[in-house]
Design a protein around this motif. Sequence first.
Motif, mmCIF file in Angstrom:
data_model
loop_
_atom_site.group_PDB
_atom_site.id
_atom_site.type_symbol
_atom_site.label_atom_id
_atom_site.label_comp_id
_atom_site.label_asym_id
_atom_site.label_seq_id
_atom_site.Cartn_x
_atom_site.Cartn_y
_atom_site.Cartn_z
ATOM 1 N N HIS A 159 -69.785 -27.736 67.137
ATOM 2 C CA HIS A 159 -68.862 -26.770 67.707
ATOM 3 C C HIS A 159 -68.750 -25.621 66.723
ATOM 4 O O HIS A 159 -68.519 -25.818 65.543
ATOM 5 C CB HIS A 159 -67.477 -27.384 67.919
ATOM 6 C CG HIS A 159 -67.516 -28.650 68.715
ATOM 7 N ND1 HIS A 159 -67.523 -28.666 70.078
ATOM 8 C CD2 HIS A 159 -67.585 -29.950 68.321
ATOM 9 C CE1 HIS A 159 -67.559 -29.911 70.510
ATOM 10 N NE2 HIS A 159 -67.604 -30.706 69.467
ATOM 11 N N ALA A 204 -62.068 -31.260 81.118
ATOM 12 C CA ALA A 204 -62.804 -30.592 80.043
ATOM 13 C C ALA A 204 -64.209 -30.254 80.533
ATOM 14 O O ALA A 204 -64.744 -30.899 81.436
ATOM 15 C CB ALA A 204 -62.877 -31.483 78.810
ATOM 16 N N SER A 211 -68.051 -30.035 79.434
ATOM 17 C CA SER A 211 -68.927 -30.584 78.399
ATOM 18 C C SER A 211 -70.233 -29.812 78.252
ATOM 19 O O SER A 211 -71.002 -30.080 77.323
ATOM 20 C CB SER A 211 -69.239 -32.056 78.710
ATOM 21 O OG SER A 211 -69.904 -32.177 79.961
ATOM 22 N N SER A 245 -57.833 -19.497 71.230
ATOM 23 C CA SER A 245 -57.443 -20.772 70.625
ATOM 24 C C SER A 245 -56.712 -21.677 71.618
ATOM 25 O O SER A 245 -56.712 -22.896 71.479
ATOM 26 C CB SER A 245 -56.550 -20.521 69.406
ATOM 27 O OG SER A 245 -55.343 -19.862 69.792
ATOM 28 N N TYR A 257 -57.461 -22.216 74.805
ATOM 29 C CA TYR A 257 -58.362 -22.984 75.669
ATOM 30 C C TYR A 257 -59.525 -23.631 74.925
ATOM 31 O O TYR A 257 -60.361 -24.283 75.529
ATOM 32 C CB TYR A 257 -58.885 -22.126 76.820
ATOM 33 C CG TYR A 257 -59.539 -20.814 76.450
ATOM 34 C CD1 TYR A 257 -60.787 -20.773 75.838
ATOM 35 C CD2 TYR A 257 -58.911 -19.602 76.748
ATOM 36 C CE1 TYR A 257 -61.392 -19.556 75.514
ATOM 37 C CE2 TYR A 257 -59.502 -18.384 76.436
ATOM 38 C CZ TYR A 257 -60.740 -18.366 75.825
ATOM 39 O OH TYR A 257 -61.338 -17.172 75.509
ATOM 40 N N ARG A 258 -59.571 -23.509 73.621
ATOM 41 C CA ARG A 258 -60.696 -24.058 72.860
ATOM 42 C C ARG A 258 -60.915 -25.546 73.131
ATOM 43 O O ARG A 258 -62.060 -26.007 73.290
ATOM 44 C CB ARG A 258 -60.483 -23.815 71.358
ATOM 45 C CG ARG A 258 -61.508 -24.499 70.454
ATOM 46 C CD ARG A 258 -62.909 -23.955 70.719
ATOM 47 N NE ARG A 258 -63.928 -24.708 69.998
ATOM 48 C CZ ARG A 258 -64.530 -25.792 70.463
ATOM 49 N NH1 ARG A 258 -64.183 -26.290 71.662
ATOM 50 N NH2 ARG A 258 -65.467 -26.397 69.767
ATOM 51 N N ARG A 259 -59.840 -26.308 73.224
ATOM 52 C CA ARG A 259 -59.961 -27.761 73.401
ATOM 53 C C ARG A 259 -60.517 -28.150 74.764
ATOM 54 O O ARG A 259 -60.901 -29.308 74.977
ATOM 55 C CB ARG A 259 -58.603 -28.423 73.198
ATOM 56 C CG ARG A 259 -57.562 -28.002 74.207
ATOM 57 C CD ARG A 259 -56.194 -28.611 73.913
ATOM 58 N NE ARG A 259 -55.181 -28.143 74.842
ATOM 59 C CZ ARG A 259 -54.990 -28.639 76.068
ATOM 60 N NH1 ARG A 259 -55.749 -29.634 76.486
ATOM 61 N NH2 ARG A 259 -54.049 -28.148 76.842
ATOM 62 N N LYS A 260 -60.573 -27.192 75.698
ATOM 63 C CA LYS A 260 -61.096 -27.484 77.029
ATOM 64 C C LYS A 260 -62.621 -27.555 77.056
ATOM 65 O O LYS A 260 -63.201 -27.977 78.056
ATOM 66 C CB LYS A 260 -60.611 -26.434 78.031
ATOM 67 C CG LYS A 260 -59.135 -26.545 78.371
ATOM 68 C CD LYS A 260 -58.833 -27.865 79.074
ATOM 69 C CE LYS A 260 -57.412 -27.936 79.588
ATOM 70 N NZ LYS A 260 -57.146 -29.228 80.277
ATOM 71 N N SER A 320 -65.680 -29.323 75.417
ATOM 72 C CA SER A 320 -65.989 -30.465 74.565
ATOM 73 C C SER A 320 -67.445 -30.509 74.121
ATOM 74 O O SER A 320 -67.815 -31.338 73.285
ATOM 75 C CB SER A 320 -65.651 -31.773 75.310
ATOM 76 O OG SER A 320 -66.410 -31.880 76.510
ATOM 77 N N TYR A 332 -70.326 -24.996 71.794
ATOM 78 C CA TYR A 332 -69.423 -23.914 72.182
ATOM 79 C C TYR A 332 -69.442 -22.774 71.170
ATOM 80 O O TYR A 332 -69.559 -22.999 69.961
ATOM 81 C CB TYR A 332 -67.995 -24.453 72.299
ATOM 82 C CG TYR A 332 -66.945 -23.409 72.591
ATOM 83 C CD1 TYR A 332 -66.135 -22.902 71.562
ATOM 84 C CD2 TYR A 332 -66.762 -22.910 73.873
ATOM 85 C CE1 TYR A 332 -65.172 -21.945 71.830
ATOM 86 C CE2 TYR A 332 -65.797 -21.958 74.140
ATOM 87 C CZ TYR A 332 -65.012 -21.471 73.128
ATOM 88 O OH TYR A 332 -64.057 -20.526 73.399
#
Length: 391
Positions: free
Chosen positions: A3, A329, A331, A350, A352-355, A357, A360
């Motif tokens: 990532h 999420a 992928s 920041s 939506y970053r965790r969306k 997986s 990226y």
Amino acid sequence: MTHRSERDSATAPHLTAAPDAVAGDTPTARPAKAAWPRRGFLGLGAGALAGAALSLGGLTPSLVRAATSSPSATGGLAAAAGGSPGTPIEIAPAFGVLKHIDAGDLRIGYVETGPADGPPVLLLHGWPYDVHTYEEVAPLLAAAGYRVIVPYARGYGTTRFLSADTVRNGQQGALAQDTIALMDALRMPKAVVAGCDWGARTAGILAALWPERCQALVAVSGYLLANRKVNEQPLPPAAELQWWYQYYFATERGRLGYEKYRAEFSRLIWQIASPQWRFDDATFRRSAAAFDNPDHVAIVVHNYRWRLGLADGESRFDAIEARIAAGPAISLPTITLEGDANGAPHVDPSVYRRKFSGRYAHRDLSGGIGHNLPQESPKAFAQAVIDVTRL
């Protein structure tokens, strides 16, 4: 999986060569159609705008159907594509060739360019924009070896409903299903999907719900999948102010106003959303012709009313909407982009970053780039499409 984030300027480097061709040559079967439920399509949510008249063009909320006839079997839509005299759809040869194909509920108008056997890319536009968002992006990708497809969404340009009886539905699930139907009709098993505004939302839905149909994702302003329950919650006043047009469309005055002043309204949105973009009249007129589609106002108004829970969707999309609302999420390899002068509502990357997986990268563009990023910075957007499969 690695990532990483990237920070790029608006001036993109010379575009690099095309990646390897996308594997696979067998189209996925078309999903079966479900019957339209006989319920109030623009029915209000409980207690919302009680007693308000929310008819579309004099049609009752219970059966919002077409006010126009279905397209001719010859497919000759381009000549009268604008829907009114004096606003023909014009596609420059350097952009590509305007074509049409029956797909799902629609006869979809789309621009195609690039080699027929190249890796496919779908470029999806938003509101109030059209295929010309990618007028300079598409030739760059074609020159790099891609087969580029740029469709008009339902309610835009030369796209028409095949039946006058089909509900004019603007919900996100319907737009996503249209895109899958287009891929099926084109016998396109897989593609890089890329979009801006509504198109970024549709591209994100495809990447999340149909990852087997997507090679990778490029999205302006990141993760835009909508949850209606979340949308029903109030925001601080300054944030609510940015969505003024959404609340305007919730009223009959707003529908009538957009019907009467759709070009003026759209120009205003362009100016607000991209305050440093100095587009000329000819550039705007090329896109504004697409808003003369006979179903345009119905689709746009329903889209925004549906988001707020003020209008019903179709039950055939309930399963899709439930999966979207879960916030899945993504992928797939993804590049998100943001301009430094985006005047439309958007969040910091920041958030939506965790969306995302999978592999990226995020790219911030400088130089006064606004909301209509692909048209304002075509080289940077095209480079992101080329780079995303190489992350």
